[in-house]
Each structure stands twice: as C-alpha cells, then as structure tokens.
Scaffold this active site. Structure first.
Site, mmCIF file in Angstrom:
data_model
loop_
_atom_site.group_PDB
_atom_site.id
_atom_site.type_symbol
_atom_site.label_atom_id
_atom_site.label_comp_id
_atom_site.label_asym_id
_atom_site.label_seq_id
_atom_site.Cartn_x
_atom_site.Cartn_y
_atom_site.Cartn_z
ATOM 1 N N SER A 296 7.665 9.503 11.909
ATOM 2 C CA SER A 296 6.526 9.290 11.006
ATOM 3 C C SER A 296 6.985 9.325 9.553
ATOM 4 O O SER A 296 7.472 10.350 9.066
ATOM 5 C CB SER A 296 5.461 10.365 11.231
ATOM 6 O OG SER A 296 4.579 10.385 10.127
ATOM 7 N N ARG B 48 -5.825 1.969 18.272
ATOM 8 C CA ARG B 48 -5.550 0.529 18.163
ATOM 9 C C ARG B 48 -5.195 -0.110 19.509
ATOM 10 O O ARG B 48 -5.381 -1.324 19.680
ATOM 11 C CB ARG B 48 -4.461 0.267 17.119
ATOM 12 C CG ARG B 48 -4.985 0.464 15.706
ATOM 13 C CD ARG B 48 -3.968 0.163 14.615
ATOM 14 N NE ARG B 48 -4.607 0.302 13.310
ATOM 15 C CZ ARG B 48 -3.969 0.447 12.154
ATOM 16 N NH1 ARG B 48 -2.646 0.468 12.122
ATOM 17 N NH2 ARG B 48 -4.643 0.558 11.027
ATOM 18 N N LYS C 135 -4.220 5.906 14.720
ATOM 19 C CA LYS C 135 -4.429 5.228 13.438
ATOM 20 C C LYS C 135 -5.926 5.247 13.118
ATOM 21 O O LYS C 135 -6.665 6.056 13.653
ATOM 22 C CB LYS C 135 -3.855 3.810 13.497
ATOM 23 C CG LYS C 135 -2.354 3.788 13.802
ATOM 24 C CD LYS C 135 -1.539 4.429 12.689
ATOM 25 C CE LYS C 135 -0.062 4.422 13.003
ATOM 26 N NZ LYS C 135 0.740 5.164 12.025
ATOM 27 N N ASP D 133 2.446 -0.787 11.897
ATOM 28 C CA ASP D 133 1.140 -1.273 11.449
ATOM 29 C C ASP D 133 0.912 -2.736 11.805
ATOM 30 O O ASP D 133 -0.208 -3.240 11.671
ATOM 31 C CB ASP D 133 1.000 -1.108 9.927
ATOM 32 C CG ASP D 133 0.910 0.358 9.529
ATOM 33 O OD1 ASP D 133 0.729 1.199 10.437
ATOM 34 O OD2 ASP D 133 1.022 0.660 8.341
ATOM 35 N N LYS E 108 0.834 -1.209 0.000
ATOM 36 C CA LYS E 108 0.000 0.000 0.000
ATOM 37 C C LYS E 108 0.868 1.258 0.000
ATOM 38 O O LYS E 108 0.653 2.165 -0.807
ATOM 39 C CB LYS E 108 -0.928 -0.033 1.236
ATOM 40 C CG LYS E 108 -1.798 1.200 1.409
ATOM 41 C CD LYS E 108 -3.056 0.884 2.179
ATOM 42 C CE LYS E 108 -2.872 0.751 3.678
ATOM 43 N NZ LYS E 108 -2.785 2.047 4.387
ATOM 44 N N SER E 109 1.858 1.313 0.888
ATOM 45 C CA SER E 109 2.700 2.517 0.971
ATOM 46 C C SER E 109 3.399 2.775 -0.350
ATOM 47 O O SER E 109 3.470 3.912 -0.829
ATOM 48 C CB SER E 109 3.766 2.327 2.060
ATOM 49 O OG SER E 109 3.168 2.317 3.317
ATOM 50 N N GLN F 150 5.020 9.206 7.089
ATOM 51 C CA GLN F 150 4.101 10.050 6.320
ATOM 52 C C GLN F 150 4.552 11.505 6.367
ATOM 53 O O GLN F 150 4.547 12.201 5.350
ATOM 54 C CB GLN F 150 2.672 9.904 6.862
ATOM 55 C CG GLN F 150 2.112 8.514 6.601
ATOM 56 C CD GLN F 150 0.747 8.281 7.208
ATOM 57 O OE1 GLN F 150 0.219 9.141 7.918
ATOM 58 N NE2 GLN F 150 0.180 7.118 6.946
ATOM 59 N N ARG G 277 -7.051 -3.334 10.164
ATOM 60 C CA ARG G 277 -6.037 -4.208 10.771
ATOM 61 C C ARG G 277 -6.557 -4.864 12.064
ATOM 62 O O ARG G 277 -6.167 -5.973 12.404
ATOM 63 C CB ARG G 277 -4.736 -3.440 11.013
ATOM 64 C CG ARG G 277 -4.167 -2.891 9.714
ATOM 65 C CD ARG G 277 -2.686 -2.648 9.722
ATOM 66 N NE ARG G 277 -2.334 -1.821 8.576
ATOM 67 C CZ ARG G 277 -2.127 -2.273 7.334
ATOM 68 N NH1 ARG G 277 -2.238 -3.553 7.062
ATOM 69 N NH2 ARG G 277 -1.816 -1.436 6.366
ATOM 70 N N ARG H 90 -8.134 12.344 12.540
ATOM 71 C CA ARG H 90 -6.706 12.069 12.734
ATOM 72 C C ARG H 90 -5.856 13.336 12.642
ATOM 73 O O ARG H 90 -6.180 14.273 11.900
ATOM 74 C CB ARG H 90 -6.260 11.003 11.734
ATOM 75 C CG ARG H 90 -6.946 9.682 12.066
ATOM 76 C CD ARG H 90 -6.630 8.585 11.095
ATOM 77 N NE ARG H 90 -5.240 8.182 11.114
ATOM 78 C CZ ARG H 90 -4.733 7.267 10.294
ATOM 79 N NH1 ARG H 90 -5.510 6.685 9.401
ATOM 80 N NH2 ARG H 90 -3.463 6.939 10.369
HETATM 81 O O1 LIG Z 1 4.178 6.344 5.023
HETATM 82 C C1 LIG Z 1 3.366 5.395 5.022
HETATM 83 O O2 LIG Z 1 3.021 4.821 3.957
HETATM 84 C C2 LIG Z 1 2.825 4.939 6.310
HETATM 85 C C3 LIG Z 1 3.407 5.330 7.459
HETATM 86 C C4 LIG Z 1 2.936 4.936 8.795
HETATM 87 O O3 LIG Z 1 2.250 6.007 9.404
HETATM 88 P P1 LIG Z 1 3.017 7.194 10.206
HETATM 89 O O4 LIG Z 1 3.841 7.922 9.246
HETATM 90 O O5 LIG Z 1 1.907 8.031 10.774
HETATM 91 O O6 LIG Z 1 3.821 6.532 11.255
HETATM 92 C C5 LIG Z 1 2.000 3.769 8.716
HETATM 93 O O7 LIG Z 1 1.350 3.599 9.947
HETATM 94 C C6 LIG Z 1 0.988 3.945 7.613
HETATM 95 O O8 LIG Z 1 0.147 2.826 7.535
HETATM 96 C C7 LIG Z 1 1.660 4.059 6.285
HETATM 97 C C1 LIG Z 2 -2.362 3.473 9.455
HETATM 98 C C2 LIG Z 2 -2.617 2.960 8.255
HETATM 99 O O1 LIG Z 2 -2.853 3.670 7.105
HETATM 100 P P1 LIG Z 2 -3.065 5.256 6.922
HETATM 101 O O2 LIG Z 2 -2.279 5.946 7.996
HETATM 102 O O3 LIG Z 2 -2.593 5.547 5.542
HETATM 103 O O4 LIG Z 2 -4.543 5.490 7.038
HETATM 104 C C3 LIG Z 2 -2.606 1.497 8.068
HETATM 105 O O5 LIG Z 2 -2.715 1.067 6.902
HETATM 106 O O6 LIG Z 2 -2.532 0.733 9.047
#
Ligand SMILES: O=C(O)C1=C[C@@H](OP(=O)(O)O)[C@@H](O)[C@H](O)C1
Ligand SMILES: C=C(OP(=O)(O)O)C(=O)O
Length: 739
Positions: free
Chosen positions: A469, A648, A644, A617, A323-324, A471, A689, A424
């Site tokens: 993070s 969780r 999340k 995750d 997915k990422s 993201q 999840r 979020r």
């Molecule tokens: O960069 C990404 O694709 C992701 C980063 C993670 O989140 P954080 O950046 O908030 O830790 C992860 O939990 C998320 O499912 C996907």
């Molecule tokens: C936290 C997740 O995704 P996102 O942050 O992209 O919603 C995940 O897939 O577990």
C-alpha cells in the site's frame, strides 16, 4: 400525553408570526387564529387571508388552542406567558420563535415554576429586514432551518408535533441544546447584525457620510443589508443573549486587531492567511453541513450518465493533474520552509480536501487557480491545531497520509470522512504508527473517525509491510520525518513511489535498495517549484476508449508514466493493444510522455501478478478491456479492490453481468470472458472509477447504457464528461436536484 392539532393560535402577528400563519393556513395544517395587541395588524391579517380568525381577546384564543406560537419580541415572552397561564389547557403545546433560547427558558421557569413538558422552544433561521403582517411570506421558511430546543423533560410527542408544524412550511427542522443554540446564534447571527449596525452607524457619523453612502458599492450594501432590521428586536436580543454576544465581540475584536496589525506592518503572509482562510471557509465549510462541494464543478444534484454507442475517439486530449502527486505536493509544501509553487494541481474534490485540511491547520494556501497553487510553508513544526475535526471527504489518500503527519504533531486532531471513507480500513496505518509511539484511536472496526493525540515523541520504525500500500508507506514516511533515528520500510510489492520522489524534490535524503527504503529525519524541507504531470489513472479511461473503439487514434498528452504506476500500459500491450509513448521527458522527478493509442483487437490473457500492485486503480478499466477482448482474461490477487471507494470487484461484476458479460469471481480471483456489451442500467455505487469505466464500456454497447450516481467522478476527474465529449464519445449528463 395525547395531542390533537386543530387550532393554532399565533400571538404576535408580525413578519414571522404572519408568515408562519400564512404558510400553515395555505398548507391546511389547522384552523389558524391570531392575537395581537395591535388590532389593525390583526384586521389586516384577516383581510390579507393570512389567518382564519382574529381573536378579540387573548383569553378567547388560548382557551381553545391546541398549539400556541409566541411570535413576540423575546423580551415580551415572560409577560405573555403570564397572561396566557390562567387560560391554558393541560395539553396545549406552547412554542416560540425567539432568536435566543436561554432567556425564554428562564421566563417559562419564572412563570410556571418549571418548564412545562408541553413547552418546546423553537427558532426559525429565516427573516427579512421587512416587518409587519403585510410583509408575511408563506415561503419565508421554505428550505430554511428551524432549530427546536426541547429539554430532557419535554414531552416527545409535543416535540414531534412542533417539528411537524414547521415541516408543513417546508422548513428543515434540527434539534439542539439550549445553551449550544445561544452560543451558535451569537456567532452566526447576533454578531453579524451588531457589526452591520455598528459599521453603518460609524460611517454615518463621518462628516462626508453623504458622499460615502452615495458611492457605497455592492460590498457595503451586501454587508450592511441587515442593519435595516428592527432596532427594538435587536436591542432585546443583545440583552437576552448578553454573555454569549460579549464573548463573540471579544473574539472578533481580537481577530480584527490582528488583521489591523498585519496591515500596519505590511505582513503579507498574515494578511493573505486571513483572506484565503476566510474565502475558503466561506466557500467550503458548508460542504460538511450541507453536502455541497469543494469544487465549483462538482454537482450537488444527482448525476446520471446516458451513454450512446458509437462515436469516435480521435485527436489530442489532456486530462487533469495527478491526484496522488497533488496530495503529496500540498503536504510537503505545507511543512517546507518558504513558498512552494505548484503547477498542474488537480482541482478535484479529493485533492481540495487535502488543501482544506492544511488551511485548517493554519497554512496559507493561495489557489488553486487553473492548476496553480501557492503554499506558504510553515516548516516542519509550524502546523497549528485545527479548530475542529479535519474533514477529508471521500479521500483515503488524504486520511492515511495525514495520520502519519498528525501522529507527530504537538496538538490533538481528529480525522473524519464521508460515508464511503467512513467504512474503509484504517488499522493498516494506525497499527505501525502505534509501533512508532503514536497514540491513535480508530473507531470500532478500525474505521474513521480517527483520533490522534499530539505531543508524542515518535521513534524510528523498522517495518516489513504486510500489505502492498502506497498510502501506508507514505503515511509512515511522513511520520518518519519526525521520528528519532532512521526508519526502514520494506514493501512486499512495488507500489507508487511518488512520496519518495517528491521527498527528494524537497531535499530529503532517502536511500532505496530494491523494496527497502531508509529515511533520516531532516532538519528542514526546502521550498520548491512543483510541476505535476497528468494523471495516468484518469488517462486510463481514454486509453481504454482508444483500445476498444474501432478506428481510434488518440493521444493523451503529458501523462505521468512512472513505472510504479503504469502497469495498465503493460497489461493492455500484453493483450495486443497498440500503445506507444511519445515525447518522453521528466517533470520534477516523474517520467512523463504523450500516450498514443490506436485501435487493435485485444486477446484475453492471464495478468501477471507483479503488475497488479502497479495498476490497482486501473482495474475497473482493465475489466472493461478484458470484457472487450476475445477469449478469457484471468486476474489474480486483487483482493485490495474490495477496500476502495466501493467493493470494486462486486461493483464491476454486477455491472458487467448487467451488460451481458460472463464473469466469475472467487475471492480475489476473477475470470472474464470477452463478449458483446448489451445496454442497461448500471449502479456505480458512488465510485468515480466504476462510473467512468462503465461510461466507456457504454460506447460499445448494443443499446443505451445509463449509469447511476456519477457525482463522485468529481473526486478525481471533474472534467471527465467534457474531455470525453471532446474526444468524440457520446456521453450525456442528466442532473436531478435532491432536496
Ligand atoms: O498513495 C496513493 O496516492 C494511492 C495509493 C493506492 O491506494 P493503497 O495505498 O491503499 O493501495 C491507490 O489505490 C489510491 O488511489 C492512491
Ligand atoms: C482508491 C482511490 O482513492 P483513495 O484511496 O484516495 O480514496 C482512487 O482514486 O481510486
């Protein structure tokens, strides 16, 4: 004012009036009378049981009516209002069914001087090319939308009464302003009717029209069905909503002229642009409005899982693409020069939301089709202003990464998400982007919607991230591509480095020393062929199944085992799991291997903190492994899990306790004592999840486990159930419709 509803008078007993009368009569909404100039239609109404009584004069009906429904052609509204005015009682409610509203309001003003507070215009969005009371259908409005357009001066009880009347027919009632209604309807109803009439008329004039019509296939029939509608009614609608309709015709003519030019010049990207955008819009825009899904596999009903214990976990399986990495491939492909081909793309709700966002910004994207996506990159500066807010559903990755990219564009934008994403935290990305000069406004509490101003000149950032993070790091790296000067980002702990690896694939030079990343804005991104490995976060549930199911021997093929992602393998191995990596290779800069898992008993451990940020995750699965181990497992520093798709930590604690497992939580520290799972009902809090982790736990429980609200599994792993069944697990789905 107070209103009673005993008698309804329908004026005009055609298809719409008759269908409404019939539905109200059958649902016992009141005593249903009707008046029509055509006495035969009226008599037929009585004979067919559509109405209780036919009024011999308008006066008779009006004097006793509690609600009057004008179901006459829009052009006749003024004349009918004039005719009923002398006989109206003060608290008789009047409504209508006309497909334009501005002219109905004008008619009411001209007759009454001002719009009476009891006059509540309405418009059922339902119809048929049939006409007359004989075609009356009590189901015509069932599950259809009815728009009512009360004014500020309208009586709220009268509004409510009209809404309630329509609800009796099974319709969904919406409210809208008068001019907005006319604008929306010109686009969604009036223009298509005009096009259908015009197309059929144009073709019919051709010399060989008989031939054309003889061979006219489904497409022609579908597109022109509405050309059989009532000509007088459509004549009236065109005049009543003239200005808006002319606007829409101009708009459409412009679009058609552009498409014509593209065809003439054999401009493939432009043609595909129109076709793919339209196809995607047809299939997917409705998601925002009706809660339907991007992916065909996503269920719109309520999905519950029933899990029986036992089953075996054996053989070779594949799980879908990462997915990422899928998000990143689309983002960089879109701003690259030329065409990027992707293989192994994850066709899930989250990644499709990213695709849709770029389509909204004018990028032509073909697919996904069995994991293949073709992106016609528009270059670093080629994105266009989207027509409205960018909706990214459940996906924080889409939203936070897009923040970085959008902060540097020449247009304003707005990012919105679903109910879960709307809670979020977004300040974590907005704050450092503001330091770069971006203008970003989050909503109260730092959550979406996010409004981003365009035309800001970003400067480079030198940022020590307070929070681990990927993201946030990735959002900043995307913004840094447009910033003036070299940006430096320092991470407090290792997080997934897919953005860095993917940027390198697209020809961007990054320098990485330890936790420090430096990036210079590039001139351009090169187009690429991207192959995406299987998602270790999805594989995690089958690794878990292998780890906790006696006699298992399962191999999950071609999974991404990037060390900044693969913490779960190390954690489970420390607990005693038998996991081996076979056939190691590399796909587009990402390490990949087949993961083989054979059953071995687990022991509780204290999870080393440096493994937390690289298995974020996977904690729902790790909690289940800990609950299956002998002894205690201690986990520290997992506070981020609270932000999340659900909290969780809370969701896992509640579910594990339901299943008879001892777990204690102290802020972001958790202690789980291994035990035997009992059966029970588990709430997944609509978190994919959580649902999947408990589905695997259920296979080892002493009795049936039922998991609620499993729909969101489609955000990351739409095929979960099929893969689980293939692996030998006894998980079944129950789907109930929600209307
Ligand atoms: O960069 C990404 O694709 C992701 C980063 C993670 O989140 P954080 O950046 O908030 O830790 C992860 O939990 C998320 O499912 C996907
Ligand atoms: C936290 C997740 O995704 P996102 O942050 O992209 O919603 C995940 O897939 O577990």
């Amino acid at each position: 004012m107070s209103f009673s509803v005993n008698r309804v008078l329908v004026i005009g007993l055609g298809l719409i009036g008759g269908s409404l009368a019939k539905a109200l009569k059958n649902k016992r909404f009141g005593y249903i009378q009707a008046y029509d100039r055509d006495s035969e239609e009226l008599q037929q109404g009585v004979d067919l049981g559509v109405i209780d009584e036919a009024c011999s004069s308008l006066e008779d009906g009006v004097k006793t009516a509690d609600i009057i429904v004008l179901a006459v052609p829009v052009k006749a509204t003024e004349a009918v209002l004039k005719a009923i005015q002398p006989h109206l009682r003060e608290n008789t409610i009047i409504t209508d069914v006309g497909s334009t509203k501005g002219n109905v309001i004008s008619a009411a003003k001209s007759v009454f001087g001002q719009v009476p507070p009891t006059f509540i215009p309405g418009h059922p969005i339902a119809g048929s090319e049939k006409s007359g009371v004989a075609a009356a259908d009590e189901q015509l409005f069932y599950k259809h939308k009815v728009i009512i357009t009360p004014l500020e001066s309208s009586d709220p009880i009268a509004t409510q009464t009209v809404a309630r009347m329509w609800q009796f027919t099974g319709a969904e009632v919406l409210q809208m302003g008068v001019s907005r209604h006319d604008e929306v309807l010109a686009a969604t109803s009036h223009l298509p009717h005009i096009l259908a009439f015009s197309l059929v008329d144009t073709l019919a004039k051709e010399q060989d029209s008989t031939e054309i019509f003889r061979y006219a296939a489904g497409g022609f029939r579908d597109f022109t069905r509405i050309a059989a509608s009532d000509p007088t009614m459509w004549h009236d609608v065109c005049l009543a909503n003239k200005a808006e309709i002319l606007n829409q015709i101009d708009n459409f003519s412009q679009g058609l002229a552009q498409l014509r030019e593209a065809i003439e010049n054999e401009n493939t990207p432009a043609m595909l642009g129109v076709f793919t955008r339209a196809k995607a819009a047809r299939e997917h825009f409705s998601k925002m409005l009706s809660g339907t899904a991007y992916s065909q596999k996503h269920h719109t009903g309520r999905v519950t899982f029933h899990v029986r214990s036992g089953g075996i976990v054996n053989g070779h399986i594949r799980v879908p693409g990462d997915k990422s990495i899928s998000h990143r491939a689309v983002m960089l492909g879109a701003i690259a020069d030329g065409v990027t081909h992707i293989n192994g793309f994850l066709e899930s709700e989250d990644s499709l939301a990213t695709v849709q966002a770029f389509r909204d910004m004018g990028v032509v994207i073909e697919g996904p089709h069995v994991g293949r996506v073709k992106i016609y990159g528009v270059g670093l500066h080629g994105l266009c202003a989207p027509p409205g807010p960018l909706y990214v559903g459940n996906s924080a990755t889409s939203m936070r990464l897009l923040c970085g990219l959008l902060a540097a564009q020449s247009f304003d934008s707005c990012l919105v998400g679903d109910a879960s994403l709307s809670k979020r935290p977004m300040d974590r990305i907005a704050i450092p982007l503001r330091n770069m000069g971006a203008e970003i406004v989050t909503s109260e509490g730092g959550v979406p919607p996010i409004n981003i101003k365009g035309k800001r000149r970003l400067s480079a950032i030198n940022y020590e991230m307070p929070l681990a993070s990927a993201q946030v790091k990735s959002g900043l790296l995307l913004a840094a591509l447009y910033a003036k000067g070299e940006s430096v980002i320092v991470e407090p702990a290792v997080t997934r480095d897919h953005t860095e690896r993917m940027m390198a694939q697209f020809g961007i030079t990054l320098q990485q020393t330890g936790s420090r990343i430096q990036v210079q804005p590039p001139q351009r991104l090169l187009n690429r062929q991207i192959d995406i490995p299987a998602d270790i976060s999805s594989a995690a549930f089958f690794i878990l199944a292998g780890v906790i199911t006696p006699d298992s021997d399962i191999t999950i093929e071609r999974v991404g085992v990037n060390p900044s992602r693969a913490g779960i393998l190390e954690i489970l191995s420390l607990m005693g799991a038998d996991i081996s990596l076979e056939n190691p290779t590399e796909l587009c800069g990402e390490p990949v291997a087949d993961i083989r898992v054979r059953y071995a008993p687990l022991q509780g451990i204290t999870i080393p903190e440096h493994l937390v940020s690289i298995s974020m995750d996977e904690f729902p699965a790790i909690f289940i492994a800990a609950a299956s181990a002998s002894g205690k497992t201690k986990i520290h520093g997992i506070g981020e899990l609270r932000y999340k798709e659900s909290d969780r930590i809370e969701a896992m604690m509640e579910g594990l306790q339901r299943m008879g497992i001892e777990i204690s939580v102290d802020n972001d520290n958790v202690e789980i004592t291994g035990g035997r799972f009992s059966g029970g009902r588990i709430q997944s809090y609509e978190d994919h999840r959580i649902a999947m982790a408990f589905a695997i736990a259920g296979t080892q429980a002493s009795s049936e486990v039922v998991i609620e609200a499993c729909n969101q599994i489609a955000t990351s792993f739409p095929e979960f159930l099929e893969v689980a069944q293939k692996a030998g697990l006894r998980i079944h789905k129950e789907e109930t419709n929600v209307s």
